[in-house]
Every structure is written in structure tokens, then in C-alpha cells.
Design an enzyme around this catalytic site. Structure first.
Site, PDB file in Angstrom:
ATOM      1  N   VAL A  57       0.752  -1.195  -0.261  1.00 38.26           N
ATOM      2  CA  VAL A  57      -0.018  -0.056   0.024  1.00 38.26           C
ATOM      3  C   VAL A  57       0.828   1.336   0.008  1.00 38.26           C
ATOM      4  CG1 VAL A  57      -1.923  -0.944   1.167  1.00 38.26           C
ATOM      5  CG2 VAL A  57      -0.338   0.223   2.534  1.00 38.26           C
ATOM      6  N   LYS A  58       2.201   1.156   0.329  1.00 51.56           N
ATOM      7  CA  LYS A  58       3.014   2.362   0.361  1.00 51.56           C
ATOM      8  C   LYS A  58       3.580   2.815  -1.235  1.00 51.56           C
ATOM      9  CE  LYS A  58       2.578   1.502   4.612  1.00 51.56           C
ATOM     10  NZ  LYS A  58       3.180   1.232   5.733  1.00 51.56           N
ATOM     11  N   HIS A  59       4.268   3.941  -1.106  1.00 52.68           N
ATOM     12  CA  HIS A  59       4.453   4.659  -2.428  1.00 52.68           C
ATOM     13  C   HIS A  59       5.123   3.658  -3.438  1.00 52.68           C
ATOM     14  CE1 HIS A  59       3.968   8.046   0.306  1.00 52.68           C
ATOM     15  NE2 HIS A  59       3.668   8.784  -1.048  1.00 52.68           N
TER      16      HIS A  59
END
Ligand code: PLP
Length: 376
Positions: free
Chosen positions: A177-179
Site C-alpha cells: 500500500v505504500k508509495h
């Protein structure tokens, strides 16, 4: 036609990412190889740090950074009351105590005045969190905790502004879900070479091989020493190769996130009682809003259920840590954190990921208005 379900966050994987991982599978090194070194060099460049050390998760990065900061039994580590569990657990792994500081009620960011109230001679580190990608007040925290090592939990803020002063470090997560993602993965970045050396040994069982660092004369090339406790926190070359491929796209990913966030800002601006939680410098990990649910007479649980029915996933970031049974058992009382309670009571994260179309943002906002029973 049924519309695609929009989760609150999601990775974007292209053919070149797949090819990068496959190339490692066909190479000589599945771990401790050149892909990890390349990933670390690229991360250092991206974050503006002298070095980066890749590890197996964001949680491992926080654990290792606390070790590098010298956190040990009996120490205190100040963390915001609103953050993910791992920001506080890392202190406990080393026998230290996380000390919660209250947060700004509107942004959820750590409040330097609250940090000042919590500082003691045992404060070894402070871990400000760039919640949602918004920039925490590092200068403010540094000013009130001059003896502490600053460890930025930048899991939400890869690509945001960074400055490494006074031996400070930043930690990152590469969860999907992170960048950018490596599947599971994390890293610590900083400028202080002594801390880098401590991170490298901690990541690898506390093993020291460099001649200059040995306590006894080396009897031969097989020799190593364990000088302190360590762990296996290594990132594999498979993960690092995916990270290298993903990191090249970070500028595009960030630009897309900002464009989508600006569209949310525009559509939500006329709605009283629904405010964006993050400021304009945000690296936009999440599109978090603060909603005055009481004013609309609808509970958050109902709003989330209605949105889910409309194909829109949402999440709440985060339940204040003093509410957790683990910390209640350690003597913390949630009622002592009015800022955290206010922020948490109104928090909702709307879908934000690079694969979203502009029309998806419109769909989320329409769904939110319906769920809140707002007529336009
Ligand atoms: C994701 C996250 C972590 C933990 O990272 P993992 O890679 O999941 O271990 C820590 N802190 C914050 C703020 C996070 O969002």
C-alpha cells in the site's frame, strides 16, 4: 457493468517489474547480492541521505534504527499517540518503553509541546511520524528534545522533504500500500556512518568481520565475532530488484497521487464537515479526511458499510495506541490524549493509488455524499 472495487490503497506492477524479479531468479544471487546494493544506492539518492540500509520490513527498519540510536533497556522512546503499532513496538523489542505524546487534533501529527512534556533524562529517541504523508514538525521536536536521536517514521512519506541532522535517521516501508513496493521490505536512511555500521551488523546477527572492528586478532579468513545481539533482517535480491524497478517510477507515482489528491480537495472543498487531514506539502500516502460524523447524524461504521456496498474501500488510520489493551495493561489511559481521540473519532482514509482514474475520485466523493446523506 459492475464497477471495479476500489481498495483504499494498492500497488501498481508493470511488466518491467516482473522482468526485473525474473532476472534475479536467473542470476547467481538470490540474497546479499548486487540488487540489494543498487537498491540501497538508489534509496540514498532518492532520500538525500549519505546511505540507506535495506531490511525485510518497515517494522524491521524501526527496530534496527532504534538499535542504531542506542536504545536499550530502561530507555524511553517518545512516539505519537496516533500511528501504526510498529512505531511503538520497536522500543519494546529492545526493552525500552514507548512514551506517547499527544497529536494535533486536526492533522494527527506529533505535537512538539506534548513531546516537551514527556521528555526525561531517559529519553533516548523520538519517532515523529509523517502521517498520511504530511510533514511532521521535526525542527519543533528537535528543539524540545535536544539529547534524543530523531528517527522519522517516513513509511508514508517516501519522496517527501528529508533533512538528516544531528545523527537523525528516517525509516521506510515497502509494503504494497505504500508509495513503492518490494512485497515486504523496508529501509533506514541517514548520514551518520557509525549508525550505518551498527545497522549493518544488527541486520546480520550482530556479526562483525572487518579487521579494524574485531576485539581479538583474527586467526584467519573464516573469523567473525558476535559483539552484540542481532537478527536476520536482510532483504532478498528478489525484493530489492522489484524495489529498484519501482523506485524509478516514484516521480510519476507521486505526481499521480498529488493530481488525484488535488481532485479530491476540489470536490470536497464545498462540503462543510468534511476536511482533508493533510497539508499541501504532503507526499500523499493516504487521502485522509476528517469527518464530523455527529453533525451528519451517521456513524462511521455505517458510512464505511455504505461505501463498501458502493464498491469503495475505506480504512481508519489509526486507533490511538493508548487504547490498545497491550498499552492499557502498561498503565496508559486513552482519556489522557484528547488530540488523538478527536483525530481518531473523525478519521477516514479514502482510496488513493496510482491506478485510479479521475472518474474514480468522482465516484468515491459521490458515494461519500450519499453515505453521509448530503443532498446537493
Ligand atoms: C506500514 C507502516 C509501518 C510498518 O511497515 P511494515 O513494512 O508493514 O512492517 C510502520 N509505520 C507506519 C507509519 C506504517 O505505515
Amino acid at each position: 457493468m459492475a464497477l471495479m472495487f476500489l481498495p483504499y490503497g494498492k500497488q501498481e506492477i508493470d511488466d518491467d517489474d516482473v522482468a526485473a524479479v525474473v532476472a534475479v531468479l536467473r542470476s547467481d544471487f538470490l540474497t546479499t547480492g548486487p540488487a540489494v546494493e543498487r537498491f540501497e544506492a538508489a534509496l540514498a539518492e532518492t532520500t538525500g541521505a549519505a546511505w540507506a540500509v535495506a531490511v525485510s520490513s518497515g517494522t524491521a527498519a524501526l527496530h534496527a534504527a532504534c538499535f542504531a540510536a542506542g536504545v536499550t533497556e530502561g530507555d524511553e522512546v517518545i512516539v505519537p499517540a496516533v500511528t501504526f503499532l510498529a512505531t511503538a513496538s520497536c522500543a519494546r523489542f529492545l526493552g525500552a518503553e514507548p512514551i506517547f505524546a499527544d497529536v494535533d487534533p486536526n492533522t494527527g501529527l506529533i505535537d512538539p509541546a506534548e513531546v516537551r512534556r514527556r521528555v526525561t533524562p531517559r529519553t533516548r529517541a523520538v519517532i515523529p511520524v509523517h502521517l498520511n504523508g504530511a510533514t511532521a514538525d521535526l525542527a519543533g521536536v528537535r528543539a524540545v528534545a535536544p539529547g534524543a536521536v530523531i528517527i522519522e517514521d517516513a513509511a508514508h512519506a517516501l519522496g517527501g522533504p528529508r533533512a538528516f541532522e544531528d545523527g537523525s535517521m528516517a525509516t521506510f516501508s515497502f509494503h504494497p500500500v505504500k508509495h513503492v513496493t518490494t512485497g515486504e521490505g523496508g529501509a533506514v536512511a541517514g548520514d551518520d556512518q557509525e549508525k550505518r555500521a551498527r545497522l549493518l551488523t544488527f541486520r546480520n546477527h550482530g556479526m562483525v568481520r572487518a579487521e579494524a572492528a574485531l576485539r581479538s586478532a583474527s586467526p584467519g579468513p573464516w573469523y567473525y565475532e558476535q559483539q552484540h545481539l542481532g537478527h536476520n533482517l536482510r532483504l532478498s535480491d528478489l525484493h530489492a530488484a522489484l524495489g529498484n524497478s519501482q523506485l524509478r517510477k516514484l516521480p510519476r507515482f507521486l505526481a499521480r497521487r498529488r493530481t488525484l489528491a488535488a481532485r479530491y480537495d476540489r470536490l470536497l472543498a464545498p462540503i462543510d464537515g468534511v476536511e482533508p487531514a493533510a497539508g499541501p506539502t504532503s507526499a500523499y500516502h493516504l487521502y485522509a479526511v476528517q469527518i464530523d460524523f455527529d453533525r451528519f447524524g451517521v456513524t462511521r461504521a455505517t458510512v464505511m458499510a455504505r461505501l463498501r456496498e458502493a464498491g469503495v474501500g475505506t480504512q481508519v488510520h489509526y486507533i490511538p495506541l493508548p487504547m490498545q489493551p497491550y498499552y492499557r495493561d502498561r498503565g496508559w489511559r486513552p482519556e489522557d490524549f484528547p488530540g488523538a481521540n478527536h483525530y481518531y473519532g473523525r478519521a477516514l482514509s479514502l482510496p488513493l493509488f496510482c491506478g485510479m482514474e479521475d472518474g474514480d475520485v468522482d465516484r468515491v466523493v459521490e458515494g461519500l455524499l450519499l453515505a453521509l446523506e448530503i443532498d446537493r
